[in-house]
Design a protein around this motif. Structure first.
Motif, PDB file in Angstrom:
ATOM      1  N   ASP A 127       0.834  -1.205   0.000  1.00  0.00           N
ATOM      2  CA  ASP A 127       0.000   0.000   0.000  1.00  0.00           C
ATOM      3  C   ASP A 127       0.870   1.257   0.000  1.00  0.00           C
ATOM      4  OD1 ASP A 127      -2.309  -1.478   0.003  1.00  0.00           O
ATOM      5  OD2 ASP A 127      -2.714  -1.235   2.154  1.00  0.00           O
ATOM      6  N   SER A 130       2.619   1.599  -3.422  1.00  0.00           N
ATOM      7  CA  SER A 130       1.713   2.052  -4.480  1.00  0.00           C
ATOM      8  C   SER A 130       1.486   3.554  -4.391  1.00  0.00           C
ATOM      9  CB  SER A 130       0.368   1.315  -4.378  1.00  0.00           C
ATOM     10  OG  SER A 130       0.531  -0.052  -4.623  1.00  0.00           O
ATOM     11  N   ARG A 131       1.300   4.044  -3.179  1.00  0.00           N
ATOM     12  CA  ARG A 131       1.091   5.477  -2.975  1.00  0.00           C
ATOM     13  C   ARG A 131       2.344   6.261  -3.398  1.00  0.00           C
ATOM     14  NH1 ARG A 131      -0.030   5.109   1.895  1.00  0.00           N
ATOM     15  NH2 ARG A 131      -2.302   5.008   1.731  1.00  0.00           N
ATOM     16  N   ALA A 133       4.706   5.268  -5.470  1.00  0.00           N
ATOM     17  CA  ALA A 133       4.927   5.145  -6.916  1.00  0.00           C
ATOM     18  C   ALA A 133       4.057   6.124  -7.695  1.00  0.00           C
ATOM     19  CB  ALA A 133       4.646   3.708  -7.371  1.00  0.00           C
ATOM     20  N   ARG A 134       2.814   6.327  -7.242  1.00  0.00           N
ATOM     21  CA  ARG A 134       1.949   7.300  -7.913  1.00  0.00           C
ATOM     22  C   ARG A 134       2.539   8.701  -7.812  1.00  0.00           C
ATOM     23  NH1 ARG A 134      -2.150   4.161  -5.450  1.00  0.00           N
ATOM     24  NH2 ARG A 134      -2.375   5.671  -3.750  1.00  0.00           N
ATOM     25  N   GLU A 135       3.075   9.025  -6.646  1.00  0.00           N
ATOM     26  CA  GLU A 135       3.653  10.356  -6.467  1.00  0.00           C
ATOM     27  C   GLU A 135       4.916  10.525  -7.300  1.00  0.00           C
ATOM     28  OE1 GLU A 135       4.125  11.348  -2.390  1.00  0.00           O
ATOM     29  OE2 GLU A 135       2.017  10.975  -1.885  1.00  0.00           O
ATOM     30  N   GLY A 137       5.486   9.038 -10.119  1.00  0.00           N
ATOM     31  CA  GLY A 137       5.069   9.115 -11.516  1.00  0.00           C
ATOM     32  C   GLY A 137       4.564  10.476 -11.933  1.00  0.00           C
ATOM     33  N   THR A 138       4.085  11.272 -10.976  1.00  0.00           N
ATOM     34  CA  THR A 138       3.526  12.582 -11.316  1.00  0.00           C
ATOM     35  C   THR A 138       4.330  13.747 -10.741  1.00  0.00           C
ATOM     36  OG1 THR A 138       2.065  12.501  -9.361  1.00  0.00           O
ATOM     37  CG2 THR A 138       1.180  11.635 -11.441  1.00  0.00           C
ATOM     38  N   SER A 139       5.428  13.433 -10.069  1.00  0.00           N
ATOM     39  CA  SER A 139       6.192  14.487  -9.400  1.00  0.00           C
ATOM     40  C   SER A 139       6.829  15.456 -10.400  1.00  0.00           C
ATOM     41  CB  SER A 139       7.300  13.874  -8.540  1.00  0.00           C
ATOM     42  OG  SER A 139       8.121  14.898  -7.993  1.00  0.00           O
TER      43      SER A 139
END
Length: 302
Positions: A127, A130-131, A133-135, A137-139
């Motif tokens: 968990d 995943s959180r 990795a999302r950050e 990917g958009t950082s």
């Protein structure tokens, strides 16, 4: 039975008239209207709550002597307190980020933090990952963009990069999830605390930080996410108060912040400036913050 909200929206003039009708003295109505317009009735209500009679009291809402000027002075005190506490937590946060990244990099390698075997709860690890990795990917951070543009494997940046971009709350979760107690203690050592104390303290300080960063009331707030009171060093123990029943008050938080700053920024004037700020409290109501009688004579406040 359905409970329906039926309170109407009041104009600034109506808000002021209501406060006066309920027993609050307003020496300068124009100034009071300015505050109500630019700070808001609802935000200020948190600061006049301690001046209200208990519910069910017959007569005006406010105790005699309550003034609008005292309320705004308390609001200003709390604003300065939030900024002062936030400045300390910033330095502590930077230190724990560095210690976490350094220890993990040398324990498991630059990308070793991605090894699920390091953590006590695999589901929680995934968990968290995943959180994060999302950050990533958009950082928009330059150093993260550079890593994405330069390397394909591993997809995630090294630990010293992600340490700089994750939130304080995330950092405390990654740290507390480490399964190896010795590794947790290696990370805690530069801050002068045992890991059993630092783990809940970081979670607590993350809550305090969020309250400061989001302009929430701080001075007399009760914190449900409590810290653990350490058993050493002696000067820290002698300065702390026994945990009260119910929500934790700010005093012990400030003591732990003072202790941590001694480790990470020994030349800091934060404690001196805090004592000066506390001296400006408009009602000297430090007991509502958990301050005991004679607190200034305890070791860490010297």
């Amino acid at each position: 039975m359905t409970r329906t909200f039926g309170k109407p929206a009041l104009t600034i003039a109506q808000q002021l008239a209501l406060l006066q009708a309920e027993g609050m003295t307003v020496a300068d109505p124009a100034r009071a209207e300015h505050w109500l317009r630019h700070v808001s009735y609802y935000r200020l209500s948190a600061y006049w709550l301690p001046f209200e009679h208990p519910k069910g009291h017959a007569g005006p809402r406010f105790v005699p002597g309550t003034t609008f000027e005292t309320i705004t002075a308390l609001y200003d005190f709390d604003r300065k307190l939030r900024l002062h506490v936030l400045s300390a937590i910033e330095r502590i946060e930077v230190a724990i980020r560095g210690s976490w990244a350094y220890a993990l990099a040398h324990h498991a390698g630059p990308h070793g933090y991605l090894n699920a075997a390091l953590y006590s709860d695999r589901r929680q690890f995934h968990d968290n990952l995943s959180r994060l990795a999302r950050e990533v990917g958009t950082s928009p951070e330059t150093y993260i963009a550079h890593y994405r543009d330069t390397y394909d494997d591993p997809a995630m940046p090294p630990v010293w990069m992600v340490a700089e971009m994750m939130s304080f709350g995330q950092l405390s979760r990654w740290y507390s999830l480490l399964d190896d107690r010795a590794l947790r203690n290696t990370i805690a050592k530069p801050l002068g605390l045992h890991e059993t104390v630092l783990v809940p303290l970081l979670k607590h300080l993350s809550t305090v930080r969020n309250s400061c960063a989001h302009h929430g009331r701080l001075w007399n707030r009760g914190f449900l996410l409590r810290m653990k009171v350490p058993q050493k060093p002696a000067d820290l123990v002698a300065t702390l108060e026994p945990p009260p029943p119910g929500p934790a008050r700010l005093y012990n938080s400030l003591v732990l912040i003072r202790h941590l700053l001694k480790q990470v920024d020994p030349q800091s004037q934060w404690m001196i400036e805090l004592k000066q700020l506390l001296g400006t409290h408009p009602t000297n109501g430090l007991s509502a913050m958990g301050f005991p009688t004679g607190w200034a004579g305890r070791p860490l406040w010297q």
